[in-house]
Design an enzyme around this catalytic site. Structure first.
Site, PDB file in Angstrom:
ATOM      1  N   SER A 192       5.017  -7.162  -4.278  1.00  0.00           N
ATOM      2  CA  SER A 192       5.963  -5.799  -4.393  1.00  0.00           C
ATOM      3  C   SER A 192       6.355  -5.126  -3.271  1.00  0.00           C
ATOM      4  CB  SER A 192       4.106  -4.959  -3.735  1.00  0.00           C
ATOM      5  OG  SER A 192       4.051  -5.657  -2.434  1.00  0.00           O
ATOM      6  N   GLY A 227       1.838 -12.112  -2.444  1.00  0.00           N
ATOM      7  CA  GLY A 227       2.671 -12.726  -2.374  1.00  0.00           C
ATOM      8  C   GLY A 227       3.618 -12.777  -4.412  1.00  0.00           C
ATOM      9  N   ASP A 236      13.307 -12.275  -5.305  1.00  0.00           N
ATOM     10  CA  ASP A 236      12.333 -11.697  -6.595  1.00  0.00           C
ATOM     11  C   ASP A 236      12.661 -10.487  -6.608  1.00  0.00           C
ATOM     12  OD1 ASP A 236      10.691 -12.933  -4.416  1.00  0.00           O
ATOM     13  OD2 ASP A 236      10.015 -11.857  -2.899  1.00  0.00           O
TER      14      ASP A 236
HETATM   15  P1  ADP Z   1       4.530  -9.364  -0.874  1.00  0.00           P
HETATM   16  O1  ADP Z   1       4.559 -10.370  -1.334  1.00  0.00           O
HETATM   17  O2  ADP Z   1       3.788  -8.252  -2.197  1.00  0.00           O
HETATM   18  O3  ADP Z   1       6.383  -8.920  -1.436  1.00  0.00           O
HETATM   19  P2  ADP Z   1       5.090  -7.888   1.729  1.00  0.00           P
HETATM   20  O4  ADP Z   1       4.474  -8.201   2.931  1.00  0.00           O
HETATM   21  O5  ADP Z   1       6.615  -9.012   1.433  1.00  0.00           O
HETATM   22  O6  ADP Z   1       4.662  -8.655   0.106  1.00  0.00           O
HETATM   23  O7  ADP Z   1       5.744  -6.270   1.390  1.00  0.00           O
HETATM   24  C1  ADP Z   1       4.018  -5.477   1.308  1.00  0.00           C
HETATM   25  C2  ADP Z   1       4.563  -3.822   1.858  1.00  0.00           C
HETATM   26  O8  ADP Z   1       5.508  -3.505   0.967  1.00  0.00           O
HETATM   27  C3  ADP Z   1       3.489  -3.486   1.711  1.00  0.00           C
HETATM   28  O9  ADP Z   1       3.177  -3.497   3.517  1.00  0.00           O
HETATM   29  C4  ADP Z   1       4.187  -2.189   1.395  1.00  0.00           C
HETATM   30  O10 ADP Z   1       4.723  -2.286   3.160  1.00  0.00           O
HETATM   31  C5  ADP Z   1       5.257  -2.256   0.367  1.00  0.00           C
HETATM   32  N1  ADP Z   1       4.456  -1.298  -0.448  1.00  0.00           N
HETATM   33  C6  ADP Z   1       4.168  -2.761  -1.215  1.00  0.00           C
HETATM   34  N2  ADP Z   1       3.549  -1.890  -2.430  1.00  0.00           N
HETATM   35  C7  ADP Z   1       2.997  -0.376  -2.258  1.00  0.00           C
HETATM   36  C8  ADP Z   1       2.911   0.600  -2.613  1.00  0.00           C
HETATM   37  N3  ADP Z   1       2.331   0.548  -3.942  1.00  0.00           N
HETATM   38  N4  ADP Z   1       3.497   1.516  -2.191  1.00  0.00           N
HETATM   39  C9  ADP Z   1       3.987   1.651  -1.105  1.00  0.00           C
HETATM   40  N5  ADP Z   1       4.271   1.027  -0.451  1.00  0.00           N
HETATM   41  C10 ADP Z   1       4.450  -0.658  -0.669  1.00  0.00           C
HETATM   42 MG    MG Z   2       7.980  -9.683  -0.187  1.00  0.00          MG
END
Ligand code: ADP
Ligand code: MG
Length: 388
Positions: A129, A126, A174
């Protein structure tokens, strides 16, 4: 810290040439102001030193090739710049959504490109990313195409990419925090107007510690959408008495005088969270500016109670972590952070109490849940930029 060398070498291996540029975009942690960003309120996040790097090089044709060191098995994914978008479940939808959203906004991203991503934000924590991937992709694509964007526009475009193309109805926090964060400062953002101010984040003898519960419940997405609907419904009932166009524009006094309009006890609780969380956030910024970290910590605790009891977006694991933190000496404040139903707790802990904090919270959480929590000592970092 992610290795730029590893990224550059992997880029050469995959695409046969060095990248032209590398963009970095950080993850974020929200200190207070939770679930206010779609209720017209304020938030107070800061950018992290954890984040996503995107290496990029222009192509002569109209292809976009994508790789991520986090999804190595998937190899090189190839798309036409104006062709169909990736499937719903693919990580590639984030950068391709950004490309579309940039072009929708008239940015003229016309060159094909080879892009490679690498990140060090723990998955499922969370800490956003997804926003880091979006903002890094946007900076890289803009860099290759000679486009420059100010942070508000950059954040809006990335949010739109996630809303429209990825299909996640997130607020602006975010992407904004990732784009505009500043070292040693919290970002005080009015999500209705996108006006923002930096607030020096000086904790004196204390430190910011994020604790990852390492759990993520699958109902997070559906419950998030439900909360948004409930807030809209509550606002509609309050509107005749308050004339407010967002829940966070209603003061606690006016809310107390108008709340009889909320004939549904669930809507009453949801609205009460939004109204009082906004008030706590405004007070927290005053406390921070006055150097009153104790008061800031108390407001964080209040935020957790409200998220747990009124907004009902906490979960067993986050409550275990938070209770353990509250019971530990040297802890000035602790709360769940982010959308809820898993992810992280953010806490402010006296430096000389950190060892005890880590030991007590770590062992208590393991005993209560069978999971080993992860601890990150952090300080607010700069927002996104090109790094070479
Ligand atoms: P967060 O809370 O971390 O934003 P989300 O579910 O909104 O969680 O986003 C996570 C998604 O972002 C991953 O499933 C992937 O699709 C993408 N993602 C995150 N980090 C990377 C990365 N290093 N390379 C490619 N895609 C990524
Ligand atoms: Mg997210």
């Amino acid at each position: 810290m992610i290795s730029k060398e590893l990224l550059t070498n992997s880029f050469k291996e995959a695409y046969g040439a060095s990248p032209e540029l590398i963009a970095f975009a950080p993850g974020r942690v929200n200190l207070i102001g939770e679930h206010t960003d779609y209720n017209g309120g304020h938030v107070l996040p800061c950018a992290l030193s954890l984040g996503v790097l995107c290496a990029a090089k222009k192509r002569d044709d109209g292809l976009i090739r994508l790789t991520s060191l986090g999804f190595k098995d998937e190899g090189v994914l190839c798309f036409d710049i104006e062709g169909e978008l990736p499937q719903r479940s693919s990580w590639a939808l984030y950068p391709m959504g950004v490309l579309r959203a940039l072009n929708d906004a008239g940015c003229a991203i016309s060159h094909g490109a080879d892009l490679m991503f690498v990140g060090d934000i723990p998955a499922g924590s969370g800490l956003s990313s997804s926003a880091a991937v979006e903002v890094a992709a946007a900076l890289a694509l803009c860099g290759l195409n000679g486009v420059s964007l100010e942070v508000k526009k950059l954040a809006r475009i990335c949010q739109r990419a996630e809303n429209v193309y990825v299909g996640v109805n997130c607020g602006i926090m975010d992407q904004f925090a990732s784009a505009a964060g500043r070292r040693d400062n919290a970002l005080f953002l009015n999500t209705a107007t996108l006006e923002y101010e930096y607030v020096p984040f000086e904790l004196g003898s204390a430190e910011l510690i994020i604790v990852n519960s390492k759990c993520k419940h699958s109902l997070a997405g559906s419950q998030y959408n439900l909360r948004r609907q409930q807030c809209e419904a509550a606002l509609k009932l309050l509107e005749p008495k308050t004339h407010a166009d967002a829940l966070c524009h209603i003061s606690p006094e006016i809310f107390e005088a108008s709340k009889d309009a909320l004939n549904d006890p669930v809507l009453l609780k949801r609205a009460r969270h939004a109204v009082y969380e906004e008030a706590r956030t405004l007070t927290a910024v005053k406390a921070l500016r006055a150097g009153d970290i104790k008061e800031f910590g108390r407001l964080m605790n209040g935020s957790h109670v409200s998220l747990r009891d009124d907004y009902e977006v906490s979960c067993f694991e986050l409550d275990v972590l938070t209770e353990l933190a509250w019971e530990t000496s040297g802890v000035l404040g602790a709360r769940m952070t982010g959308g809820g139903f898993g992810g992280c707790m953010v806490s402010i802990v006296e430096k000389d109490g950190i060892d005890e904090f880590t030991a007590r919270v770590g062992s208590g959480y393991l005993a209560g849940t069978g999971v080993e929590a992860e601890f990150y000592r952090i300080s607010p970092a700069d927002g996104a930029s090109l790094i070479n």
